[in-house]
Design an enzyme around this catalytic site. Structure first.
Site, mmCIF file in Angstrom:
data_model
loop_
_atom_site.group_PDB
_atom_site.id
_atom_site.type_symbol
_atom_site.label_atom_id
_atom_site.label_comp_id
_atom_site.label_asym_id
_atom_site.label_seq_id
_atom_site.Cartn_x
_atom_site.Cartn_y
_atom_site.Cartn_z
ATOM 1 N N GLU A 297 -3.581 -41.007 15.796
ATOM 2 C CA GLU A 297 -3.539 -41.592 17.366
ATOM 3 C C GLU A 297 -3.674 -43.162 17.000
ATOM 4 O O GLU A 297 -2.897 -43.984 16.936
ATOM 5 C CB GLU A 297 -4.481 -41.385 17.680
ATOM 6 C CG GLU A 297 -3.655 -41.841 19.448
ATOM 7 C CD GLU A 297 -5.126 -41.385 20.575
ATOM 8 O OE1 GLU A 297 -6.043 -39.946 19.770
ATOM 9 O OE2 GLU A 297 -4.999 -41.773 21.184
ATOM 10 N N ARG B 280 -14.005 -27.875 9.108
ATOM 11 C CA ARG B 280 -13.988 -26.018 9.899
ATOM 12 C C ARG B 280 -13.371 -24.804 9.710
ATOM 13 O O ARG B 280 -13.519 -23.294 9.356
ATOM 14 C CB ARG B 280 -13.529 -26.467 11.484
ATOM 15 C CG ARG B 280 -15.465 -26.862 11.282
ATOM 16 C CD ARG B 280 -15.343 -26.798 13.251
ATOM 17 N NE ARG B 280 -15.303 -28.630 13.393
ATOM 18 C CZ ARG B 280 -13.666 -28.556 14.657
ATOM 19 N NH1 ARG B 280 -13.675 -28.138 15.389
ATOM 20 N NH2 ARG B 280 -13.723 -30.066 13.945
HETATM 21 P P1 AMP Z 1 -4.553 -31.426 15.580
HETATM 22 O O1 AMP Z 1 -3.922 -32.344 13.695
HETATM 23 O O2 AMP Z 1 -4.045 -32.193 16.154
HETATM 24 O O3 AMP Z 1 -3.435 -29.899 15.180
HETATM 25 O O4 AMP Z 1 -5.831 -31.441 14.911
HETATM 26 C C1 AMP Z 1 -6.163 -30.637 14.272
HETATM 27 C C2 AMP Z 1 -7.666 -30.587 13.846
HETATM 28 O O5 AMP Z 1 -8.819 -31.240 14.691
HETATM 29 C C3 AMP Z 1 -8.235 -29.136 14.160
HETATM 30 O O6 AMP Z 1 -8.290 -28.810 12.074
HETATM 31 C C4 AMP Z 1 -9.704 -29.371 14.682
HETATM 32 O O7 AMP Z 1 -10.415 -29.298 14.052
HETATM 33 C C5 AMP Z 1 -9.130 -30.376 15.328
HETATM 34 N N1 AMP Z 1 -9.304 -30.525 16.872
HETATM 35 C C6 AMP Z 1 -8.666 -31.072 17.558
HETATM 36 N N2 AMP Z 1 -8.516 -30.968 18.844
HETATM 37 C C7 AMP Z 1 -9.384 -30.485 19.125
HETATM 38 C C8 AMP Z 1 -10.302 -30.357 20.212
HETATM 39 N N3 AMP Z 1 -10.560 -30.095 21.176
HETATM 40 N N4 AMP Z 1 -12.005 -28.929 19.566
HETATM 41 C C9 AMP Z 1 -11.893 -29.018 18.521
HETATM 42 N N5 AMP Z 1 -11.333 -28.896 17.292
HETATM 43 C C10 AMP Z 1 -10.590 -29.715 17.474
#
Ligand code: AMP
Length: 174
Positions: free
Chosen positions: A99, A62
């Site tokens: 995780e 995305r």
């Molecule tokens: P993070 O590394 O935890 O910041 O997660 C980043 C990626 O996970 C982002 O590029 C989002 O596309 C996806 N992501 C994580 N949590 C969500 C959520 N609640 N809704 C949509 N996309 C998420």
């Protein structure tokens, strides 16, 4: 309604996707509406006004959607960051903890010139783990990180703490 509020109203919550306990922010209704998609890009571009940027870096999948259109709008180059094994040329790699287990991101070694100013763009800032890994990739390229820009920040996950080494901005905050 303010621009960000209008965009927020179009983002759909999907509970328990992709797994129980996660409320997934579904941005597809924004993309389906030509005016809202264009207003999304305008809102992201407005955050870049005072930043000298040579390129946008974004992560599949995305991130590519917003990164590519924003790069075109700002008339700067685009750097694609992909999961391990997808990029065809010589890469730099960075692994980071999930995780459960680890993931590896890659970027082409010639994606930007050393010293180029790169803005990292993604749809959602959650825990910040992905973007922290992207920062490390940019540092391997000897790029200057201008900061990170998100459409959505899930502030209750405190991802900003993990990536505060460079300026962080988001259009919409939950
Ligand atoms: P993070 O590394 O935890 O910041 O997660 C980043 C990626 O996970 C982002 O590029 C989002 O596309 C996806 N992501 C994580 N949590 C969500 C959520 N609640 N809704 C949509 N996309 C998420």
């Amino acid at each position: 309604m303010k621009a960000a509020e209008k965009l927020k109203a179009a983002i759909r919550d999907i509970p328990d996707f992709p797994k129980k306990g996660i409320i997934f922010k579904d941005i597809t209704p924004l993309l389906q509406d030509a005016r809202l998609f264009s207003e999304t890009i305008e809102a992201l571009a407005a955050c870049c006004r005072d930043k000298p940027i040579d390129a946008i870096a974004c992560v599949e999948a995305r991130g590519f959607v917003f990164g590519a259109v924003l790069a075109h709008t700002l008339n700067v180059g685009l750097v694609l960051i992909r999961k391990k094994g997808k990029l065809p040329y010589a890469t730099h790699q960075v692994s980071y903890d999930l995780e459960y287990g680890t993931d590896t991101l890659e970027v082409h070694q010639d994606a930007v010139k050393a010293g180029a100013s790169v803005l990292v763009v993604d749809d959602v800032l959650a825990t910040g783990g992905t973007i922290a890994a992207v920062y490390r990739l940019m540092e391997k390229l000897e790029a200057k990180v201008a900061g990170a820009l998100f459409l959505i920040e899930l502030s209750f996950l405190h991802g900003r703490e993990k990536i505060k080494k460079y300026p962080v901005e988001a259009v919409i905050t939950y």
